[in-house]
Scaffold this motif. Structure first.
Motif, PDB file in Angstrom:
ATOM      1  N   PRO A 142      26.271  29.017  80.292  1.00 39.62           N
ATOM      2  CA  PRO A 142      26.051  28.017  81.556  1.00 39.62           C
ATOM      3  C   PRO A 142      27.010  28.398  82.922  1.00 39.62           C
ATOM      4  O   PRO A 142      26.566  28.256  83.721  1.00 39.62           O
ATOM      5  N   ALA A 143      28.292  28.408  82.604  1.00 40.31           N
ATOM      6  CA  ALA A 143      29.097  28.621  83.696  1.00 40.31           C
ATOM      7  C   ALA A 143      28.896  29.785  84.299  1.00 40.31           C
ATOM      8  O   ALA A 143      28.792  29.821  85.557  1.00 40.31           O
ATOM      9  N   ALA A 144      28.705  30.821  83.481  1.00 38.74           N
ATOM     10  CA  ALA A 144      28.243  32.311  84.158  1.00 38.74           C
ATOM     11  C   ALA A 144      26.964  32.295  85.103  1.00 38.74           C
ATOM     12  O   ALA A 144      26.942  32.809  86.262  1.00 38.74           O
ATOM     13  N   ARG A 145      26.133  31.538  84.487  1.00 38.26           N
ATOM     14  CA  ARG A 145      24.727  31.172  85.284  1.00 38.26           C
ATOM     15  C   ARG A 145      24.994  30.601  86.691  1.00 38.26           C
ATOM     16  O   ARG A 145      24.325  31.030  87.655  1.00 38.26           O
ATOM     17  N   ARG A 146      25.870  29.483  86.613  1.00 39.35           N
ATOM     18  CA  ARG A 146      26.063  28.582  87.849  1.00 39.35           C
ATOM     19  C   ARG A 146      26.917  29.728  88.814  1.00 39.35           C
ATOM     20  O   ARG A 146      26.490  29.452  89.989  1.00 39.35           O
ATOM     21  N   HIS A 147      27.878  30.407  88.274  1.00 34.26           N
ATOM     22  CA  HIS A 147      28.672  31.170  89.088  1.00 34.26           C
ATOM     23  C   HIS A 147      27.616  32.403  89.875  1.00 34.26           C
ATOM     24  O   HIS A 147      27.796  32.554  91.082  1.00 34.26           O
ATOM     25  N   LEU A 148      26.730  32.760  89.033  1.00 32.36           N
ATOM     26  CA  LEU A 148      25.853  33.716  89.690  1.00 32.36           C
ATOM     27  C   LEU A 148      24.823  33.100  90.554  1.00 32.36           C
ATOM     28  O   LEU A 148      24.514  33.874  91.545  1.00 32.36           O
ATOM     29  N   LEU A 162      17.604  30.785  92.325  1.00 32.02           N
ATOM     30  CA  LEU A 162      16.674  29.736  91.541  1.00 32.02           C
ATOM     31  C   LEU A 162      16.323  30.203  90.326  1.00 32.02           C
ATOM     32  O   LEU A 162      16.206  29.504  89.402  1.00 32.02           O
ATOM     33  N   VAL A 163      16.298  31.693  90.007  1.00 35.03           N
ATOM     34  CA  VAL A 163      16.247  32.036  88.709  1.00 35.03           C
ATOM     35  C   VAL A 163      17.263  31.742  87.883  1.00 35.03           C
ATOM     36  O   VAL A 163      16.961  31.144  86.829  1.00 35.03           O
ATOM     37  N   GLN A 164      18.453  31.928  88.294  1.00 34.44           N
ATOM     38  CA  GLN A 164      19.708  31.427  87.303  1.00 34.44           C
ATOM     39  C   GLN A 164      19.549  29.967  87.437  1.00 34.44           C
ATOM     40  O   GLN A 164      19.677  29.350  86.153  1.00 34.44           O
ATOM     41  N   TRP A 165      19.114  29.146  88.192  1.00 34.52           N
ATOM     42  CA  TRP A 165      18.915  27.684  88.078  1.00 34.52           C
ATOM     43  C   TRP A 165      18.127  27.370  86.973  1.00 34.52           C
ATOM     44  O   TRP A 165      18.314  26.670  86.264  1.00 34.52           O
ATOM     45  N   ARG A 173      22.255  22.070  84.669  1.00 41.57           N
ATOM     46  CA  ARG A 173      22.128  22.027  86.316  1.00 41.57           C
ATOM     47  C   ARG A 173      22.982  21.004  87.004  1.00 41.57           C
ATOM     48  O   ARG A 173      22.350  19.920  87.264  1.00 41.57           O
ATOM     49  N   LYS A 174      24.209  21.383  87.238  1.00 36.49           N
ATOM     50  CA  LYS A 174      25.150  20.532  88.041  1.00 36.49           C
ATOM     51  C   LYS A 174      26.316  21.070  88.584  1.00 36.49           C
ATOM     52  O   LYS A 174      26.225  22.522  88.706  1.00 36.49           O
ATOM     53  N   VAL A 175      26.925  20.328  89.375  1.00 35.04           N
ATOM     54  CA  VAL A 175      28.140  20.993  90.152  1.00 35.04           C
ATOM     55  C   VAL A 175      29.119  21.765  89.144  1.00 35.04           C
ATOM     56  O   VAL A 175      29.396  21.436  88.252  1.00 35.04           O
ATOM     57  N   GLY A 176      29.678  22.810  89.753  1.00 33.26           N
ATOM     58  CA  GLY A 176      30.770  23.448  88.993  1.00 33.26           C
ATOM     59  C   GLY A 176      30.562  24.866  89.142  1.00 33.26           C
ATOM     60  O   GLY A 176      29.568  25.490  89.668  1.00 33.26           O
ATOM     61  N   ASP A 177      31.647  25.666  88.787  1.00 28.88           N
ATOM     62  CA  ASP A 177      31.817  27.202  88.774  1.00 28.88           C
ATOM     63  C   ASP A 177      31.325  27.857  90.243  1.00 28.88           C
ATOM     64  O   ASP A 177      30.658  28.686  90.297  1.00 28.88           O
ATOM     65  N   GLY A 178      31.555  27.232  91.257  1.00 34.64           N
ATOM     66  CA  GLY A 178      31.391  27.487  92.612  1.00 34.64           C
ATOM     67  C   GLY A 178      30.329  26.960  93.266  1.00 34.64           C
ATOM     68  O   GLY A 178      30.112  26.712  94.359  1.00 34.64           O
ATOM     69  N   LEU A 179      29.408  25.955  92.607  1.00 37.94           N
ATOM     70  CA  LEU A 179      28.311  25.319  93.200  1.00 37.94           C
ATOM     71  C   LEU A 179      28.899  24.022  93.529  1.00 37.94           C
ATOM     72  O   LEU A 179      29.108  23.125  92.425  1.00 37.94           O
TER      73      LEU A 179
END
Length: 361
Positions: A142-148, A162-165, A173-179
């Motif tokens: 999940p962290a890698a997906r948020r970063h991507l 949006l694909v990653q989200w 689906r939350k704040v973190g890893d750059g989001l």
């Protein structure tokens, strides 16, 4: 003697000219190269013409795409391309906006707004994406997906973000890893958008386990007509006000109103991709433009722009297809592009065209 020789040379020249005219130039036939790839190993391209859903009546809802999504998922494309400008081209249009007045504002988002939140420029994001995509293939956390997702937003590719989200579990689906919170809010806004790139392409790509879609639109040809200004706009409005257009308009309006259920949307996509609709759209638009009067021939210039734009879009689709040789490529695009896409894709060495009607019907 000299006169006889002159007459003989003249006769030979005339004969040669006649022979040249009788044997028109034939370019090299590349069919043998095409046949080097056996049919079962060729790359299959399906071009799905779509109405632009943002312009649909309020009775349309994105969830009504469910039956269309089911049919496309059954085909299982390996690559999905969309009618959206890639971030680097938006930067070009902004930098050379004197040659492209108003184009970037119409088709692009301001990458600086996302950069202020993410701290990553479009250029840095583009440079980081290949490694991030390789990393997530090995460890799809999940962290890698948020970063991507953050990198795709910073690269001005909101559909791939949006694909990653969508591939994240709801709880992740939350704040973190750059989001940041504003970027999460942006993703949720995109998720709810009435846009075929989000509601159809991104949802399909996430459902199939893809990491991204491929933006394939191109407006670098817009400089060809930009100099025409109001004169060009007025000429095109005159060309488009033709009997074929007036005859087609009621059918399009009725189709939009009927797309108020999953079955109605599926029927609408069938109509949009039918041979009759494709022919009528060309009659209304490009065929009418080619008959433009001799003054400035804005219609001919418009068709030149259209062909150049489509050729450049096909180049982007071909580049995306190189990621999956012998696979399946779905090109989602406004329906008036479809005949041109199929014409140009059909010239590729290892391409086989697939009729979307085989799925929609």
């Amino acid at each position: 003697m000299f006169r006889s020789r002159f007459l003989l040379l003249g006769a030979l020249a005339a004969l040669a000219s006649t022979q040249v005219q009788a044997a028109p130039y034939r370019p090299l036939d590349l069919g043998a190269v095409d046949r080097a790839v056996p049919p079962q190993a060729r790359t299959r391209y399906m071009v799905l013409g779509t109405p632009h859903l943002a312009a649909m009546p309020d009775s349309f809802k994105p969830e009504y795409l469910s039956l269309v999504l089911d049919r496309l998922a059954d085909w299982r494309p390996d690559v999905v391309t969309i009618e959206s400008l890639p971030g680097p081209q938006c930067e070009l249009l902004l930098r050379y906006q004197a040659n492209y007045p108003g184009v970037a504002e119409q088709y692009c988002w301001d990458a600086a707004e996302v950069e202020r939140e993410s701290g990553v420029s479009l250029i840095a994001a583009e440079a980081a994406l290949p490694q991030a995509l390789a990393d997530i293939a090995r460890a799809p956390t999940p962290a890698a997906r948020r970063h991507l997702a953050m990198l795709f937003l910073s690269a001005n590719d909101r559909t791939s973000a949006l694909v990653q989200w969508l591939r994240l579990p709801e709880a992740e689906r939350k704040v973190g890893d750059g989001l940041t919170q504003p970027l999460v809010a942006l993703l949720e806004k995109v998720r709810a958008g009435r846009n075929e790139n989000y509601a159809l392409a991104a949802v399909l790509a996430a459902r199939l386990g893809h990491e991204r879609v491929y933006p394939a639109d191109d407006h670098s040809a817009d400089a060809m007509t930009a100099a025409g200004g109001a004169e060009f706009e007025q000429a095109m409005q005159r060309i488009w006000d033709n009997p074929a257009a007036r005859a087609l308009r009621p059918a399009i309006e009725a189709q939009g109103k009927a797309m108020s259920s999953p079955a109605g949307v599926l029927a609408g996509y069938r109509a949009e991709n039918s041979a009759d609709r494709q022919r009528r759209q060309i009659d209304v638009d490009f065929a009418a433009a080619l008959k433009d009067g001799p003054d400035r021939q804005w219609g001919r210039r418009y068709v030149a722009w259209w062909e150049v734009r489509n050729l450049r879009m096909i180049a982007s689709i071909r580049a995306a297809a190189a990621q999956a040789p012998g696979g399946k490529v779905l090109a989602l695009v406004g329906s008036s592009h479809r005949p041109y896409f199929e014409r140009y894709l059909g010239q590729l060495h290892d391409a086989t065209l697939v009729d979307p009607g085989t799925l929609l019907n």
